[in-house]
Design a protein around this motif. Structure first.
Motif, PDB file in Angstrom:
ATOM      1  N   VAL A  70      50.039 -20.207 -12.320  1.00  0.00           N
ATOM      2  CA  VAL A  70      51.468 -20.466 -12.507  1.00  0.00           C
ATOM      3  C   VAL A  70      51.658 -21.484 -13.619  1.00  0.00           C
ATOM      4  O   VAL A  70      51.062 -22.559 -13.616  1.00  0.00           O
ATOM      5  CB  VAL A  70      52.108 -20.978 -11.206  1.00  0.00           C
ATOM      6  CG1 VAL A  70      53.582 -21.300 -11.428  1.00  0.00           C
ATOM      7  CG2 VAL A  70      51.942 -19.951 -10.100  1.00  0.00           C
ATOM      8  N   LYS A  71      52.492 -21.113 -14.597  1.00  0.00           N
ATOM      9  CA  LYS A  71      52.800 -21.996 -15.708  1.00  0.00           C
ATOM     10  C   LYS A  71      54.028 -22.834 -15.362  1.00  0.00           C
ATOM     11  O   LYS A  71      55.049 -22.303 -14.944  1.00  0.00           O
ATOM     12  CB  LYS A  71      53.068 -21.183 -16.979  1.00  0.00           C
ATOM     13  CG  LYS A  71      51.864 -20.366 -17.441  1.00  0.00           C
ATOM     14  CD  LYS A  71      50.671 -21.255 -17.746  1.00  0.00           C
ATOM     15  CE  LYS A  71      49.483 -20.466 -18.246  1.00  0.00           C
ATOM     16  NZ  LYS A  71      48.312 -21.314 -18.534  1.00  0.00           N
ATOM     17  N   GLU A  72      53.931 -24.134 -15.538  1.00  0.00           N
ATOM     18  CA  GLU A  72      54.999 -25.034 -15.137  1.00  0.00           C
ATOM     19  C   GLU A  72      55.894 -25.479 -16.288  1.00  0.00           C
ATOM     20  O   GLU A  72      56.847 -26.209 -16.085  1.00  0.00           O
ATOM     21  CB  GLU A  72      54.393 -26.293 -14.486  1.00  0.00           C
ATOM     22  CG  GLU A  72      53.502 -26.020 -13.286  1.00  0.00           C
ATOM     23  CD  GLU A  72      54.260 -25.502 -12.080  1.00  0.00           C
ATOM     24  OE1 GLU A  72      55.505 -25.595 -12.080  1.00  0.00           O
ATOM     25  OE2 GLU A  72      53.611 -24.991 -11.165  1.00  0.00           O
ATOM     26  N   GLU A  73      55.612 -24.991 -17.503  1.00  0.00           N
ATOM     27  CA  GLU A  73      56.357 -25.512 -18.654  1.00  0.00           C
ATOM     28  C   GLU A  73      57.786 -25.002 -18.745  1.00  0.00           C
ATOM     29  O   GLU A  73      58.582 -25.510 -19.506  1.00  0.00           O
ATOM     30  CB  GLU A  73      55.625 -25.200 -19.962  1.00  0.00           C
ATOM     31  CG  GLU A  73      55.558 -23.729 -20.323  1.00  0.00           C
ATOM     32  CD  GLU A  73      54.291 -23.092 -19.832  1.00  0.00           C
ATOM     33  OE1 GLU A  73      53.964 -21.993 -20.294  1.00  0.00           O
ATOM     34  OE2 GLU A  73      53.629 -23.704 -18.969  1.00  0.00           O
ATOM     35  N   LYS A  74      58.126 -23.998 -17.948  1.00  0.00           N
ATOM     36  CA  LYS A  74      59.494 -23.507 -17.986  1.00  0.00           C
ATOM     37  C   LYS A  74      59.994 -23.285 -16.562  1.00  0.00           C
ATOM     38  O   LYS A  74      59.246 -22.901 -15.683  1.00  0.00           O
ATOM     39  CB  LYS A  74      59.586 -22.214 -18.801  1.00  0.00           C
ATOM     40  CG  LYS A  74      58.734 -21.111 -18.251  1.00  0.00           C
ATOM     41  CD  LYS A  74      58.627 -19.838 -19.068  1.00  0.00           C
ATOM     42  CE  LYS A  74      59.698 -19.506 -20.000  1.00  0.00           C
ATOM     43  NZ  LYS A  74      59.505 -18.206 -20.661  1.00  0.00           N
ATOM     44  N   HIS A  75      61.271 -23.556 -16.359  1.00  0.00           N
ATOM     45  CA  HIS A  75      61.876 -23.380 -15.042  1.00  0.00           C
ATOM     46  C   HIS A  75      62.884 -22.257 -15.140  1.00  0.00           C
ATOM     47  O   HIS A  75      63.858 -22.347 -15.878  1.00  0.00           O
ATOM     48  CB  HIS A  75      62.552 -24.671 -14.589  1.00  0.00           C
ATOM     49  CG  HIS A  75      63.112 -24.595 -13.207  1.00  0.00           C
ATOM     50  ND1 HIS A  75      62.321 -24.529 -12.082  1.00  0.00           N
ATOM     51  CD2 HIS A  75      64.392 -24.540 -12.762  1.00  0.00           C
ATOM     52  CE1 HIS A  75      63.088 -24.457 -11.007  1.00  0.00           C
ATOM     53  NE2 HIS A  75      64.351 -24.455 -11.385  1.00  0.00           N
ATOM     54  N   VAL A  76      62.636 -21.188 -14.408  1.00  0.00           N
ATOM     55  CA  VAL A  76      63.503 -20.015 -14.444  1.00  0.00           C
ATOM     56  C   VAL A  76      64.170 -19.846 -13.090  1.00  0.00           C
ATOM     57  O   VAL A  76      63.517 -19.939 -12.054  1.00  0.00           O
ATOM     58  CB  VAL A  76      62.694 -18.745 -14.784  1.00  0.00           C
ATOM     59  CG1 VAL A  76      63.599 -17.518 -14.768  1.00  0.00           C
ATOM     60  CG2 VAL A  76      62.014 -18.898 -16.138  1.00  0.00           C
ATOM     61  N   VAL A  77      65.480 -19.642 -13.117  1.00  0.00           N
ATOM     62  CA  VAL A  77      66.241 -19.431 -11.892  1.00  0.00           C
ATOM     63  C   VAL A  77      66.824 -18.027 -11.922  1.00  0.00           C
ATOM     64  O   VAL A  77      67.380 -17.600 -12.937  1.00  0.00           O
ATOM     65  CB  VAL A  77      67.382 -20.466 -11.747  1.00  0.00           C
ATOM     66  CG1 VAL A  77      68.175 -20.221 -10.462  1.00  0.00           C
ATOM     67  CG2 VAL A  77      66.820 -21.881 -11.770  1.00  0.00           C
ATOM     68  N   CYS A  78      66.691 -17.291 -10.813  1.00  0.00           N
ATOM     69  CA  CYS A  78      67.251 -15.943 -10.777  1.00  0.00           C
ATOM     70  C   CYS A  78      68.776 -16.018 -10.755  1.00  0.00           C
ATOM     71  O   CYS A  78      69.357 -16.986 -10.255  1.00  0.00           O
ATOM     72  CB  CYS A  78      66.729 -15.166  -9.565  1.00  0.00           C
ATOM     73  SG  CYS A  78      67.244 -15.812  -7.968  1.00  0.00           S
TER      74      CYS A  78
END
Length: 203
Positions: A70-78
């Motif tokens: 899991v990459k933590e550099e971006k936060h994506v919200v549905c």
């Protein structure tokens, strides 16, 4: 068959598990053993040379050997969207798969094998959605980044090597947040959705 596949995709917004069930690891199905199949040059077809290199001879649909990072550099919200919008986009992917298979594979035997691999691999995602696989629910951003490279400027399917295999899937996972999953109630409600979708696809 393709008509039925279309129906399955339109049900995907409710439960992608409407796909036909492929073989899964023992912990998911209770199977005592998994048969190892090799499709390298299967049936003497040159178009299947090195087929097993993509996932591995014992990993036909990518469900047995899967490593997620899991990459933590971006936060994506549905974001909630009308179901018709979701269905439209999934059907585009469906028709793109047909285009790739029919335009870039001439041997029908190979068309059948690669389609079943695609079908089974995508179908296994329902184990993630139902929180049964142990994988976090998301997608590989590195693989997705190649989507725009599939077609050339003239609309033809590109033939360049993108430099990855099925073994790389999951190494750049993005896990969108914001779903309504609830550990107490969702196993039951999602199970009901799965059963309803599965019954609809088999009618």
């Amino acid at each position: 068959m393709f008509a039925k596949f279309s129906q399955l995709f339109t049900l995907a917004a409710v439960a992608t598990s409407a796909f036909a069930a492929p073989l899964y690891p023992k912990e998911l199905t209770g199977l005592t053993a998994r048969t190892i199949h090799s499709f390298n040059s299967w049936g003497g077809h040159r178009s299947l040379d090195n087929f097993d290199n993509f996932y591995g001879s014992d990993n036909f649909d990518g469900s047995v050997h899967f490593s997620q990072v899991v990459k933590e550099e971006k936060h994506v919200v549905c974001h909630a969207q009308q179901v018709e919008i979701i269905q439209q986009r999934l059907v585009i992917l469906q028709e793109m798969a047909k285009k790739i298979i029919t335009e870039q594979v001439c041997e029908v035997e190979t068309q059948v094998v690669v389609f079943q691999q695609f079908h089974a691999s995508l179908g296994s995602f329902h184990h993630d959605l139902r929180r049964e696989s142990g994988h976090q629910v998301g997608y590989d951003s590195s693989i997705v980044s190649h989507y725009g490279d599939i077609l050339g400027s003239d609309g033809s399917v590109s033939s360049n090597d993108f430099g990855f295999s099925g073994k790389d899937i999951g190494q750049n996972s993005v896990i969108p947040s914001g779903s309504n999953w609830n550990d107490a109630s969702s196993p039951s409600s999602v199970g009901d959705a799965y059963t309803a979708a599965l019954n609809a696809s088999s009618d």
